[in-house]
Scaffold this active site. Structure first.
Site, PDB file in Angstrom:
ATOM      1  N   CYS A  85      32.651 -22.229 -63.655  1.00 22.84           N
ATOM      2  CA  CYS A  85      31.539 -23.113 -64.055  1.00 22.84           C
ATOM      3  C   CYS A  85      30.779 -23.654 -62.855  1.00 22.84           C
ATOM      4  O   CYS A  85      29.739 -24.289 -63.015  1.00 22.84           O
ATOM      5  CB  CYS A  85      32.059 -24.278 -64.893  1.00 22.84           C
ATOM      6  SG  CYS A  85      33.001 -23.750 -66.314  1.00 22.84           S
ATOM      7  N   HIS A 334      25.744 -26.147 -71.695  1.00 25.79           N
ATOM      8  CA  HIS A 334      26.513 -25.704 -70.529  1.00 25.79           C
ATOM      9  C   HIS A 334      26.647 -24.180 -70.495  1.00 25.79           C
ATOM     10  O   HIS A 334      27.709 -23.630 -70.781  1.00 25.79           O
ATOM     11  CB  HIS A 334      27.887 -26.398 -70.589  1.00 25.79           C
ATOM     12  CG  HIS A 334      28.787 -26.138 -69.433  1.00 25.79           C
ATOM     13  ND1 HIS A 334      28.333 -25.782 -68.174  1.00 25.79           N
ATOM     14  CD2 HIS A 334      30.161 -26.198 -69.313  1.00 25.79           C
ATOM     15  CE1 HIS A 334      29.365 -25.624 -67.364  1.00 25.79           C
ATOM     16  NE2 HIS A 334      30.477 -25.860 -68.032  1.00 25.79           N
TER      17      HIS A 334
HETATM   18  N1  COA Z   1      28.887 -30.882 -79.206  1.00 30.95           N
HETATM   19  C1  COA Z   1      28.146 -31.210 -80.300  1.00 30.95           C
HETATM   20  N2  COA Z   1      28.014 -30.407 -81.380  1.00 30.95           N
HETATM   21  C2  COA Z   1      28.645 -29.219 -81.327  1.00 30.95           C
HETATM   22  C3  COA Z   1      29.419 -28.811 -80.235  1.00 30.95           C
HETATM   23  C4  COA Z   1      29.523 -29.705 -79.150  1.00 30.95           C
HETATM   24  N3  COA Z   1      30.255 -29.364 -78.091  1.00 30.95           N
HETATM   25  N4  COA Z   1      29.912 -27.583 -80.471  1.00 30.95           N
HETATM   26  C5  COA Z   1      29.463 -27.216 -81.697  1.00 30.95           C
HETATM   27  N5  COA Z   1      28.694 -28.210 -82.215  1.00 30.95           N
HETATM   28  C6  COA Z   1      28.078 -28.250 -83.535  1.00 30.95           C
HETATM   29  C7  COA Z   1      27.285 -27.015 -83.829  1.00 30.95           C
HETATM   30  O1  COA Z   1      25.930 -27.166 -83.478  1.00 30.95           O
HETATM   31  C8  COA Z   1      27.474 -26.894 -85.334  1.00 30.95           C
HETATM   32  O2  COA Z   1      26.605 -27.810 -85.962  1.00 30.95           O
HETATM   33  P1  COA Z   1      25.888 -27.410 -87.343  1.00 30.95           P
HETATM   34  O3  COA Z   1      27.002 -27.172 -88.322  1.00 30.95           O
HETATM   35  O4  COA Z   1      25.037 -28.605 -87.637  1.00 30.95           O
HETATM   36  O5  COA Z   1      25.107 -26.155 -87.049  1.00 30.95           O
HETATM   37  C9  COA Z   1      28.885 -27.409 -85.575  1.00 30.95           C
HETATM   38  O6  COA Z   1      29.156 -28.292 -84.458  1.00 30.95           O
HETATM   39  C10 COA Z   1      29.934 -26.320 -85.611  1.00 30.95           C
HETATM   40  O7  COA Z   1      29.671 -25.450 -84.538  1.00 30.95           O
HETATM   41  P2  COA Z   1      30.552 -24.205 -84.168  1.00 30.95           P
HETATM   42  O8  COA Z   1      29.709 -23.296 -83.339  1.00 30.95           O
HETATM   43  O9  COA Z   1      31.207 -23.628 -85.391  1.00 30.95           O
HETATM   44  O10 COA Z   1      31.684 -24.875 -83.243  1.00 30.95           O
HETATM   45  P3  COA Z   1      32.899 -24.122 -82.658  1.00 30.95           P
HETATM   46  O11 COA Z   1      34.119 -24.611 -83.353  1.00 30.95           O
HETATM   47  O12 COA Z   1      32.663 -22.662 -82.595  1.00 30.95           O
HETATM   48  O13 COA Z   1      32.923 -24.686 -81.146  1.00 30.95           O
HETATM   49  C11 COA Z   1      33.982 -26.079 -79.544  1.00 30.95           C
HETATM   50  C12 COA Z   1      33.236 -26.025 -80.877  1.00 30.95           C
HETATM   51  C13 COA Z   1      34.285 -27.529 -79.192  1.00 30.95           C
HETATM   52  C14 COA Z   1      35.294 -25.300 -79.641  1.00 30.95           C
HETATM   53  C15 COA Z   1      33.081 -25.435 -78.440  1.00 30.95           C
HETATM   54  O14 COA Z   1      31.878 -26.157 -78.379  1.00 30.95           O
HETATM   55  C16 COA Z   1      33.747 -25.417 -77.087  1.00 30.95           C
HETATM   56  O15 COA Z   1      34.637 -24.621 -76.830  1.00 30.95           O
HETATM   57  N6  COA Z   1      33.314 -26.279 -76.165  1.00 30.95           N
HETATM   58  C17 COA Z   1      33.890 -26.334 -74.816  1.00 30.95           C
HETATM   59  C18 COA Z   1      33.236 -25.317 -73.920  1.00 30.95           C
HETATM   60  C19 COA Z   1      33.945 -25.226 -72.614  1.00 30.95           C
HETATM   61  O16 COA Z   1      35.156 -25.284 -72.511  1.00 30.95           O
HETATM   62  N7  COA Z   1      33.176 -25.035 -71.528  1.00 30.95           N
HETATM   63  C20 COA Z   1      33.709 -24.886 -70.203  1.00 30.95           C
HETATM   64  C21 COA Z   1      34.167 -26.169 -69.689  1.00 30.95           C
HETATM   65  S1  COA Z   1      34.985 -26.079 -68.147  1.00 30.95           S
END
Ligand code: COA
Length: 384
Positions: A85, A334
């Site tokens: 990252c 991100h």
């Molecule tokens: N913040 C706010 N809203 C989020 C979100 C977040 N991080 N991630 C997803 N959403 C929302 C989506 O827009 C969607 O909204 P909608 O239903 O109104 O369209 C809903 O939540 C579900 O989204 P979805 O894509 O099914 O979520 P997901 O379960 O596939 O992913 C996480 C959610 C938390 C697992 C994912 O965002 C994630 O892995 N984040 C961390 C990324 C990371 O680790 N980056 C590197 C860091 S070092």
């Protein structure tokens, strides 16, 4: 150190960009930066591209040549830079060093990632390759999981509250409302964060940065060359980079990101600045606890006081040290390889007075980009 000028910036919209290809993203941000600088493609002497995992996200390696080709910039040399990252921040540092060495006068530095073409499980596994694969990922550890361990320990050692973590997300979502390039434009409350689905205890969905497509680019120039093209350069006056243990369990103390502390020390020394000189900062809030670790490690607040400072509004726009005016990783999005470059874009816009409704009054800014759970950190200081 000698100063390096940022003479142009460009950014794509961040989000789920299914209709735009990986290389188109870079080209769009690059063209915007080149136009902003008022230079021509033929003025560019080298390209540096931050990218974490084109191979796993879009089945594309050899990204540097792909970008030079699709941007119509061959035979200019292009180099890919990877540090998970922190790839974008590290690409900026390579560009800075190439100019300071006298090797080049004008370079384009960009970052790009397209993460939404694969399902979340694959994204999570890909991101986990930035941890110690053998001792962390193989055992089932994920990035939300690693940061959850840090959050729990921070709460235990310093009394940081669940609500204070949520306040980081609330602030950054609020800031993103005024950023047209941000992935989310939704105001949220502490209650919303606390009620959002649990991801890795104590972190919930709204504590996490999202999965994002996007690209960011800047044009860097030597001080002498910059004056030929623009009258509003922003200067990179300090750069720092540090490494730490890749695995969290090998770190002396998991609640202090020593790579951040060491990278900041170098950047402050090179810029002849101190933490109290910084008036605006973009920091690595991949998870809400990440912003608290960052403001502590960068010296903006005492170790252990990051939660309290957030609660008291010190890091809000209008506070003592506005942090993540762009919305941060949490709400701007991100796209991992692009993030470090996008942070520089935001600080340049702030220092030029072009940040619209999220504008703050600042002459000195800082960017802070982290790879993995803190194995790499890159810090830059920028000044008008
Ligand atoms: N913040 C706010 N809203 C989020 C979100 C977040 N991080 N991630 C997803 N959403 C929302 C989506 O827009 C969607 O909204 P909608 O239903 O109104 O369209 C809903 O939540 C579900 O989204 P979805 O894509 O099914 O979520 P997901 O379960 O596939 O992913 C996480 C959610 C938390 C697992 C994912 O965002 C994630 O892995 N984040 C961390 C990324 C990371 O680790 N980056 C590197 C860091 S070092």
């Amino acid at each position: 150190m000698k100063r390096v000028a940022v003479i142009g910036v460009g950014l794509t919209k961040f989000g789920e960009l299914w209709e735009t290809s990986f290389s188109q993203l870079f080209v769009e941000a690059g063209a915007m930066a080149i136009n902003d600088a008022g230079i021509d493609g033929k003025d560019v002497e080298a390209i540096y591209v931050g990218n974490m995992s084109g191979g796993r996200f879009v089945d594309q390696e050899h990204i540097s040549c792909l970008i030079a080709d699709h941007a119509g910039l061959t035979p200019i040399p292009a180099t890919r830079v990877e540090a998970a990252c922190a790839s974008g921040g590290l690409a900026i540092r390579q560009g800075v060093m190439s100019i300071l060495s006298g090797f080049h006068d004008i370079v384009v530095v960009g970052g790009v990632e397209k993460m939404t073409d694969v399902v979340t499980e694959k994204t999570t596994q890909t991101l986990a390759t930035a941890s110690d694969s053998e001792w962390e990922a193989f055992m089932g550890m994920t990035f939300p999981g690693l940061y959850a361990l840090i959050a729990r320990r921070h709460m235990h050692e310093y009394g940081t509250t669940r609500e204070q973590l949520a306040m980081v997300a609330v602030k950054n979502h609020e800031n993103a409302i005024h950023n047209p390039y941000a992935q989310f434009h939704s105001k949220i409350t502490v209650e919303d964060v606390l009620r959002s689905p649990l991801v890795a205890d104590p972190l919930r969905l709204l504590d996490c940065s999202p999965i994002t497509d996007g690209a960011a680019c800047v044009v860097l120039a030597s001080e002498e060359k910059a004056r030929e093209f623009v009258d509003n350069p922003v200067y990179i006056t300090g750069s720092g980079q540090a490494s730490s243990t890749i695995a969290l369990h090998d770190r002396k103390k998991i609640t202090v990101t020593d790579a951040t502390v060491n990278a900041a020390k170098e950047a402050y020394a090179r810029a002849k600045r101190e933490p109290r000189d910084i008036q605006v900062a973009e920091v690595h809030d991949a998870f809400t606890i990440g912003e608290i670790l960052a403001i502590e490690g960068l010296g903006f607040v005492e170790i252990g006081k990051g939660g309290k400072a957030t609660e008291e509004g010190e890091t809000a726009i209008g506070g003592r040290i506005p942090v993540n005016t762009s919305g941060g990783l949490k709400a701007k999005g991100h796209p991992v390889g692009a993030t470090g470059v996008a942070q520089v874009v935001e600080i340049v816009l702030q220092l030029r007075g072009e940040a619209g409704k999220r504008q703050v009054d600042a002459d000195v800014g800082l960017t802070h980009n982290v790879g993995g759970s803190g194995g790499t950190a890159v810090v830059h200081i920028l000044e008008k």
